[in-house]
Every structure is written in structure tokens, then in C-alpha cells.
Design a protein around this motif. Structure first.
Motif, short mmCIF file in Angstrom:
data_model
loop_
_atom_site.label_atom_id
_atom_site.label_comp_id
_atom_site.label_asym_id
_atom_site.label_seq_id
_atom_site.Cartn_x
_atom_site.Cartn_y
_atom_site.Cartn_z
N ASP A 126 -17.52 -12.16 -18.00
CA ASP A 126 -16.80 -13.11 -17.16
C ASP A 126 -15.35 -12.96 -17.07
N THR A 127 -14.90 -12.76 -18.32
CA THR A 127 -13.27 -12.41 -18.41
C THR A 127 -13.11 -11.20 -17.50
N LEU A 128 -13.86 -10.21 -17.66
CA LEU A 128 -13.64 -8.88 -17.01
C LEU A 128 -13.67 -9.09 -15.52
N VAL A 129 -14.79 -9.66 -15.24
CA VAL A 129 -15.01 -9.80 -13.65
C VAL A 129 -13.77 -10.81 -13.13
N GLY A 130 -13.47 -11.62 -13.82
CA GLY A 130 -12.41 -12.64 -13.34
C GLY A 130 -11.01 -11.93 -13.27
N ASP A 131 -10.73 -10.96 -14.28
CA ASP A 131 -9.60 -9.99 -14.05
C ASP A 131 -9.85 -8.96 -12.59
N SER A 147 5.85 -3.76 -2.30
CA SER A 147 6.12 -2.59 -2.92
C SER A 147 4.67 -1.80 -2.95
N SER A 148 4.79 -0.81 -2.46
CA SER A 148 3.59 0.07 -2.46
C SER A 148 3.12 0.58 -3.48
N GLN A 149 4.31 0.98 -4.62
CA GLN A 149 3.94 1.32 -5.68
C GLN A 149 3.36 0.32 -6.86
N LYS A 150 3.89 -0.88 -6.73
CA LYS A 150 3.46 -2.00 -7.39
C LYS A 150 1.72 -2.19 -6.96
N SER A 151 1.57 -2.23 -5.60
CA SER A 151 0.00 -2.16 -5.04
C SER A 151 -0.60 -1.22 -5.68
N GLU A 152 -0.15 0.00 -5.69
CA GLU A 152 -1.13 0.83 -6.36
C GLU A 152 -1.47 0.76 -7.98
N ASP A 153 -0.21 0.19 -8.46
CA ASP A 153 -0.55 -0.10 -10.07
C ASP A 153 -1.89 -1.08 -10.32
N VAL A 154 -1.26 -2.17 -9.56
CA VAL A 154 -2.66 -3.21 -9.41
C VAL A 154 -3.80 -2.58 -9.30
N ARG A 155 -3.94 -1.75 -8.09
CA ARG A 155 -5.21 -1.17 -8.03
C ARG A 155 -5.81 -0.32 -9.11
N LEU A 156 -4.91 0.39 -9.67
CA LEU A 156 -5.30 1.16 -10.83
C LEU A 156 -5.86 0.42 -11.94
N ALA A 157 -5.00 -0.68 -12.25
CA ALA A 157 -5.63 -1.62 -13.03
C ALA A 157 -6.97 -2.16 -12.83
N ALA A 158 -7.21 -2.51 -11.44
CA ALA A 158 -8.41 -3.09 -11.24
C ALA A 158 -9.63 -2.12 -11.55
N ILE A 159 -9.35 -0.90 -11.23
CA ILE A 159 -10.30 0.14 -11.44
C ILE A 159 -10.50 0.42 -12.78
N ASN A 160 -9.65 0.46 -13.61
CA ASN A 160 -9.82 0.65 -15.06
C ASN A 160 -10.81 -0.91 -15.86
N THR A 161 -10.40 -1.95 -15.20
CA THR A 161 -11.12 -3.06 -15.57
C THR A 161 -12.64 -2.90 -15.16
N LEU A 162 -12.59 -2.37 -13.97
CA LEU A 162 -14.12 -1.99 -13.36
C LEU A 162 -14.88 -1.19 -14.20
N LYS A 163 -14.16 -0.24 -14.82
CA LYS A 163 -14.70 0.81 -15.57
C LYS A 163 -15.12 0.22 -17.01
N LEU A 164 -14.36 -0.83 -17.63
CA LEU A 164 -14.72 -1.37 -18.78
C LEU A 164 -15.96 -2.35 -18.45
N ALA A 165 -15.93 -3.12 -17.55
CA ALA A 165 -17.25 -3.66 -17.00
C ALA A 165 -18.47 -2.88 -17.06
N SER A 253 -11.26 8.00 -8.65
CA SER A 253 -11.69 7.16 -9.74
C SER A 253 -12.72 5.96 -9.27
N LEU A 254 -12.41 5.43 -8.10
CA LEU A 254 -13.49 4.58 -7.44
C LEU A 254 -14.59 5.31 -6.95
N GLN A 255 -14.77 6.68 -6.45
CA GLN A 255 -15.90 7.10 -6.39
C GLN A 255 -16.57 7.47 -7.74
N GLU A 256 -15.95 7.99 -8.81
CA GLU A 256 -16.70 7.98 -9.81
C GLU A 256 -17.28 6.78 -10.74
#
Length: 783
Positions: A126-131, A147-165, A253-256
Motif C-alpha cells: 500500500d505504501t509503495l503503490v501510494g508512492d 523543469s524537464s530534468q526534475k520531471s525526469e527525476d520524478v519519473r525515474l523515482a516512480a520506476i524504481n518504486t515500481l520495481k520494488l513493488a 527501464s519501463l519496458q524491462e
């Protein structure tokens, strides 16, 4: 005797449970055992104390768990509260009987542990999916997109959380399959997040590509200058390059992640779709190129060679950047089993195949359907074959591009070349494959017809280097070489198809009929020769021998081909006939059962033809020999006469002269291997003919007749001695019949008394008892 005080302190027997009574009965067998009562009481008190302590510890752990998770699940609090009440009841009843309720207690402890693990896992997910959902929401926020770079950082963080889930879900799927509802609920929420995250990543990727100047001009004519077109992937620098690489990495990363999810969800099913999908980031490079190419393709409707040249040029010009720039990003994303070079080539080939399927082939088919304009149909057939030639040549060139990467991943997948083959258009349209096979067959037959009608092709033998190794003894006419050359061309084109099933289908529809056509030509020539002269003419015999030679040569050559794995694979594929129509099965006569080469049935037909006409050659010679032997066989008196010197029947010698003359013609025209079959079959026939006509005809044999018959058979054996070392062995009945006739009177009388044993001891093995008895009775001795 117990004192009243002690008796009053003990409970009555009726108040004790059966378990306690059984326990006491086991401990106290006699009065002497009462002395151990204090020790037993002490032991029970220690055990009771330990149970109390264990229950107290468990109660404390449950209380802590309740406090930690009470805010997250009212249902869990209710369950744990019930368990607490049950444990309290167990504690109040702790005593000797507690020893016998430990299994139930252990079961409750295990259940509580399962609930605890479920609660922890549900809370973590629940915590991971919430993040994840928070990160996705953040990427949607337009204020954050400043900020495009900031948006990309948020996306990468979301992908890493998806991998943990996903790691947690994979673990739960393997260890706790009964929690399927929890996994399904989490998958549903993750799918909704991915449905937003992937399109946004792709949209950002397309925007970055446009900023880079992609797609580049497809030719120098598209630019204002004639300078060489530069590669935007190599020329990008600074923040733009950093942003593109980050976005490319995020897509990979999303495809993997998606591949791992599909692999988990399809566990136990066909997971090919999950294991390998086209690389999304490469597809985004190819799609704008395909759109830009359409402007050129539309001008080259009648010049498909320009289309193939352009696609190959673009594929080749940018393939190096795939290895040098993009492959390291794919490796960093841990996207195993992917080669950017192969994905680039595959995507470009797929783009070409799509254009061919939508624009080119339909145009050709429309021209082929114009029945009222034969010239248009003929030109359309030529254009179709030219297009296929271009596709085959193009595939060979792009395969070489793929092979330059070293280990070729796509080409190793069960030999399936469909991902890098423009001929894959036939996989989706088997009716087009059938049409191609029909055109190929018609064109081949038309080219062969001139050689079939040229009599020189049937009389001139293949010589020298044109003969494959081991086929020198077949004396084959040149027509065989022509048919094999055309069939080999069909096979070579068949090899270019990207799957075994397509190759098998194409070869059945275009290659097999060529073999059948060849066999029909041989059969027609033999039937014409037989119909005109009943094969009594030497020229007719030669015509048949040439046809038999051709069949044997062709059969041997095709057998040699079929030892190749290419043919064996198609033979094994015969069990899967779902794509083959009933009409095709009727056309090829293909059996649904068994394995082996795909051409086994056609080889069998060639062998049957050869065997049949070899027997006919023997039959024709035997028939002529029989006609010339009739007077010789009917003349029974000759076996009763005695002549001075070496008596040989003239009529028999004349028949043998005819036989030798015909066999000389056959031997001169027929290959050595089939000629062996002719003279052996003839020997069997002659043996049966003379044995039945003379030895089984009730003719009486005197000494002179036996001598005459021996001389006649010696001449017969001499004729066949030209082809073998021991001709007598091929005339078993005549040889053994003559052996009986040459025996003395006393020895023959022993045959009557000895029976089968006598025959075996004297080497008579091919004559039946009745045949031998008849020969013995017809032997006349003059005293």
C-alpha cells in the motif's frame, strides 16, 4: 490407608477428564509409584510455568502488533482480538491438560504469524503503490513540468518504486499463491499508474527527438546543400543529450519492468509475448522515419528496387550509432536479451514489410485479377517474381548487418528469421504465399516445357562436372539436370522464408508438383513406347531404359538433398497441418502422420516407377524368350533320345540368342544398378518357366535326356555368367532338379525312404516334397 484429610483434598474420579485419567493411569501402575508423585507434581508445575511464560510473551507480541496496525485494518484488529480472548481462555485452563492441547496452540500461533505477514505485506504494498501514484500525479502537474530534468527525476523515482513493488509481488506469487486477491488488487492499481506513466514518457521522448532534428533527411536531395547528412544521435550535446539519454533509459527501464510483470502474470502459459517485444525506444526512432519515407515510396510504385535501396541505406547509415550510443543505455537498464543493432534492423524491416503489405502487393494482385487482359496478367506475374527477388536480396543484406554485431540473438530463436525478413508478409497472408507458389510453379513449368519437348534432352547424357559425386553410374539424360536445376532454384527461394511452416507450405505447393511433373513425363514416354510396339522394338527398350535412368538419378539426387537438416525440419513439421488447406493435401498427397523428409513420398513414387518398369523390361524379354521356347518345351521325346557327343537343343540356343540380344540392348542403355534388377528378375522367370514346362510336365528322362538337359542348362548358365560369378544360384529349381536327375538309381531310392532328412542332406532345399517326388518318378533307368 489414606487419611480422611488427604482424601478430602483430592477431586472425585467422575470430575476428571478421560485425558487426565489416561495420563494418571500411565504414571501410576502400582502403590509403589505413589512415591514419585512429588517429583511429577514438580515437573508439571515447571511445564505449566513455561507455558504461562510463553503465552505471556505471545500476548505481549500480539498487543504490540495490535497497537502498530490498529490504524490500518479494523478487520485485522477484530481477528487479533478474538485470538487474544482464545489465548486468555487457554491460559486460565492451563494445567496438566495443557500438554495435550499444544498442537492446537501451535496452529493458532501459525495462523497469527500468517495474519501478521499478510498485514505487513499489505501495508508495504500500500505504501509503495501510494508512492507510485503520488509520483505519477506529480508528473501530471504542469507546474512541475517547468523543469524537464526534475520531471525526469520524478519519473525515474516512480520506476524504481515500481520495481520494488514488482519484487514484492513476485515473491508473494511464488511463496503465498493463496494471496491472489491481494496481488490482483495491487496489479490493478499499478496498471492504472503505468497507463499514465508510459504515454507521458513516450510523449517526452518524441519531443526530445524533434528537438534533436529527428528524423534526419532521407537523402541529400531533401536538404538545401549536397553535403553528407549528419546523424543527430551523434551530434547532440550538453543538456539535450543528457535529457535524451535519461529519457531513453527511463523507457528501457519501463519496458524491462513491464516484461517482468507479464512474465509473472503469464506463469504457466505461453510467455513468448512477454519475453521479447520490440524495443519501444527504437520503435520511436523508426516510426517518424517510416512516415517520412512514404513521400518517396508513393513516387516509386513501379520502381520497388528504389524502395528497397532507400530502406537499406537508412538502415545501414544509422546502425553504428545503435551500438555505440544506445546499447550502453539498454545494458544500464538491465534489459537483458536485447541488441539495439538487431532491434533497429528489425524495426526498419517491419516498416518496409508493412508498406509492402498495404501498398505494393494489393496493387499486383489487382493486376493479376484482370482476367480479360492476358498481357497485364503476364506482366503482373513478372513483376511479382521480380519483387520477390528484391525481397530475398534485401533480406540477405540486412542479415549481414545483423551478423556484424557478433552474437545474433534474433537469428538464434529456433531459426526464426521473421523479425528481420521482409518475406514475413507471407506469414500474415498465407493466400499470398499460395499465389506466389502458383506463379513460381507456372513460370518453372513454362521454362521446362521447351527442354521436355527437345528430344536431345532425353538422348544426351549428363557428363563430367555436371554429375554430382556418386551419381556417375546412372547414365542419366540431360533432362534430369534441367529439372533438378529448376527444383534447386525453388528450394533456394524457399530457404529465404522466415519460418519452417512457410517453407514447408511453399515447397509443397511449388516444389512437389515439379517432381510430379517430371514423373508424369517419364511415365508418358514409357507408356508411348509400350503402346506403339509393346516394347518389342529395340528403340522402345532404349526409350524405357533412359526413363528408368532418369528416375534413378533424380531419386538419388533428391535423397541426397533430403539428408540436409533443412528438409528434415520441414518433414517433422508435417504434424502441424492447420495452415494447409484440404486442396493442398489432395494436391501433394501428403500424409498427416510420420516424420522424415518432406519429399519422402515423392521419392517413394520415383522408386515405385523405377521398380515397375524394371520389372516390365524383364517381363518383355521373358515373354519373347517364352515364345521362342515353346517348341523346345513341348518336345518331350528329346529327353528319351540318346545322341553321341555333346547334344545341345538348337531351338533352346536360338531362344537364348534372342534373350542375349535383348539383354545386350538393355544393358547398353540401362544404368548398372537397375540392370542388376532386370537380369535377376529375368533369371527367376526363366527358372520358373523351364522348370514348370519341362521338369513338371511328366516328361520321362533317360540318360541321354539328362545329358541333353545338362548341356542346355550349361549354355543358359553361361549366358547369365556374364553378369555374375555363380549363375547356378539364380536358378535354384533348375539346378536342384538337374541334380536329382543326375543321381544314381540307388541314391534316388534312398530319397523315397529318407524323406525330408535325405533332401536336406543332399542339398535339395528349394524343391517341395511333391516336386522332388515327381522328378524322381520321371527318371528312367535302363538296365
Amino acid at each position: 490407608m489414606d487419611s480422611p484429610a488427604i482424601t478430602g483434598a483430592l477431586p472425585s474420579v467422575q470430575s476428571l477428564s478421560p485425558a487426565i485419567l489416561s495420563f494418571l493411569g500411565g504414571k501410576f501402575h502400582s502403590q509403589n509409584d505413589l512415591q514419585q508423585a512429588p517429583n511429577l507434581v514438580s515437573e508439571l508445575r515447571v511445564q505449566s510455568h513455561n507455558l504461562d511464560q510463553a503465552l505471556a510473551d505471545l500476548n505481549q507480541r500480539l498487543r504490540s502488533s495490535l497497537i502498530a496496525y490498529a490504524s490500518h485494518s479494523d478487520q485485522i484488529n477484530s481477528i487479533i482480538g478474538d485470538i487474544k480472548a482464545e489465548l486468555t481462555g487457554l491460559r486460565s485452563s492451563t494445567g496438566v491438560s495443557g500438554m495435550y492441547e499444544l498442537p492446537a496452540l501451535a496452529k493458532e500461533v501459525a495462523r497469527v504469524e500468517t495474519v501478521r505477514m499478510y498485514a505487513e505485506t499489505a501495508l508495504k504494498l500500500d505504501t509503495l503503490v501510494g508512492d507510485i501514484e503520488d509520483a505519477v500525479s506529480s508528473t501530471i502537474n504542469r507546474n512541475l513540468r517547468k523543469s524537464s530534468q526534475k520531471s525526469e527525476d520524478v519519473r525515474l523515482a516512480a520506476i524504481n518504486t515500481l520495481k520494488l513493488a514488482e519484487d514484492v509481488l513476485t515473491s508473494v506469487t511464488k511463496t503465498r499463491p493463496q494471496w491472489a486477491r491481494l496481488v490482483s488488487a495491487v496489479d490493478h492499481r499499478v496498471d492504472r499508474a503505468l497507463a499514465i506513466l508510459r504515454p507521458q514518457a513516450i510523449a517526452d521522448h518524441r519531443s526530445l527527438l524533434a528537438s534533436l532534428g529527428w528524423p534526419p533527411p532521407l537523402s541529400t536531395s531533401d536538404t538545401k546543400t549536397s553535403t553528407e547528412v549528419s546523424n543527430p544521435l551523434f551530434t547532440m550535446q550538453g543538456d539535450l543529450k543528457h535529457q535524451y539519454c535519461d529519457n531513453f533509459l527511463a523507457l528501457c527501464s519501463l519496458q524491462e519492468l513491464q516484461r517482468h510483470r507479464k512474465s509473472r502474470q503469464l506463469e504457466g502459459h505461453n510467455r513468448e509475448v512477454a519475453l521479447h517485444q520490440p524495443l519501444w525506444a527504437i520503435e520511436e526512432l523508426v516510426n517518424p522515419l517510416s512516415i517520412a519515407s512514404q513521400r518517396h515510396f508513393s513516387k516509386w510504385v513501379d520502381k520497388p528496387d528504389f524502395i528497397f535501396a532507400l530502406v537499406y541505406k537508412v538502415t545501414r547509415d544509422y546502425v553504428d550509432s545503435m551500438d555505440e550510443l544506445l546499447q550502453p543505455l539498454v545494458d544500464e537498464a538491465m534489459l537483458s536479451g536485447y541488441s539495439c543493432r538487431e532491434e533497429w534492423v528489425s524495426a526498419m524491416v517491419t516498416s518496409l514489410s508493412t508498406h509492402l503489405a498495404k501498398e505494393v502487393f494489393p496493387t499486383y494482385i489487382a493486376l493479376l485479377d484482370e482476367e480479360n487482359v492476358p498481357e497485364t496478367r503476364s506482366q503482373a506475374r513478372i513483376s511479382w517474381l521480380h519483387l520477390v527477388d528484391l525481397m530475398i536480396a534485401f533480406d540477405k543484406r540486412v542479415h549481414s548487418l545483423v551478423a556484424q554485431s557478433g552474437v545474433s540473438l534474433l537469428l538464434q530463436e529456433d531459426g526464426n528469421l521473421q523479425n528481420v525478413s521482409s518475406l514475413s508478409v507471407f506469414a500474415d497472408r498465407p493466400d499470398w504465399l499460395d499465389l506466389w507458389a502458383e506463379i513460381e510453379l507456372s513460370d518453372t513449368i513454362d521454362k521446362l516445357q521447351r527442354e521436355i519437348e527437345d528430344e536431345r534432352s532425353w538422348s544426351i547424357e549428363i557428363q563430367g562436372a555436371a554429375l554430382p559425386s556418386g551419381l556417375e553410374d546412372y547414365s542419366s539424360p540431360a533432362i534430369c539436370s534441367a529439372f533438378l536445376r529448376r527444383l534447386s532454384s525453388i528450394v533456394d527461394r524457399c530457404r529465404s522464408l522466415p519460418s519452417i511452416s512457410l517453407r514447408s507450405r511453399f515447397l509443397r505447393l511449388s516444389g512437389v508438383p515439379i517432381i510430379q511433373n517430371f514423373l508424369d513425363c517419364l511415365l508418358l514416354r514409357c507408356q508411348e513406347a509400350e503402346g506403339l510396339t509393346a516394347l518389342t522394338d529395340d528403340d522402345a527398350l532404349v526409350k524405357v531404359t533412359k526413363s528408368v535412368n532418369a528416375a534413378h538419378y533424380f531419386e538419388s539426387a533428391v535423397k541426397e538433398w533430403c539428408e540436409d537438416v533443412f528438409f528434415l525440419e520441414m518433414g517433422m513439421n508435417r504434424g502441424d497441418q492447420s495452415g494447409i488447406t484440404v486442396a493442398e493435401n489432395r494436391l501433394t498427397g501428403e500424409s498427416m502422420e510420420g516424420t522424415g523428409s518432406i519429399l519422402d513420398e515423392e521419392i517413394g513414387k520415383l522408386e515405385e516407377f523405377r521398380t515397375e518398369w524394371v520389372e516390365k523390361l524383364s517381363t518383355v524379354v521373358l515373354r519373347g524368350f517364352d515364345a521362342r521356347c515353346r517348341d523346345y518345351i513341348k518336345n518331350r521325346k528329346q529327353w528319351q533320345e540318346k545322341e553321341e557327343g555333346m547334344a545341345v537343343s538348337r531351338s533352346f540356343v536360338g531362344a537364348l540368342d534372342y534373350l542375349l540380344g535383348k539383354m545386350s540392348v538393355v544393358e547398353g542403355g540401362l544404368n548398372k544398378m537397375d540392370f542388376v534388377g532386370v537380369w535377376r528378375t529375368l533369371a527367376i522367370g526363366v527358372d520358373r518357366l523351364i522348370f514348370n514346362g519341362i521338369l513338371m510336365s511328366n516328361s520321362k528322362f533317360y540318360d541321354g535326356g539328362v545329358e541333353r538337359l545338362g548341356n542346355d542348362l550349361a549354355v543358359l548358365f553361361g549366358v547369365f555368367g556374364a553378369w555374375c560369378l555363380r549363375p547356378e544360384g539364380f536358378f535354384p529349381k533348375l539346378s536342384e532338379g538337374l541334380k536329382l536327375l543326375r543321381m544314381g538309381e540307388k541314391q534316388l531310392l534312398g530319397s523315397i525312404e529318407g524323406g525330408e532328412r535325405w533332401f536336406k542332406e543332399n542339398g535339395i532345399r528349394h524343391l517341395s516334397g511333391s516336386e522332388a517326388e515327381k522328378i524322381v518318378k520321371n527318371r528312367v533307368f535302363i538296365t
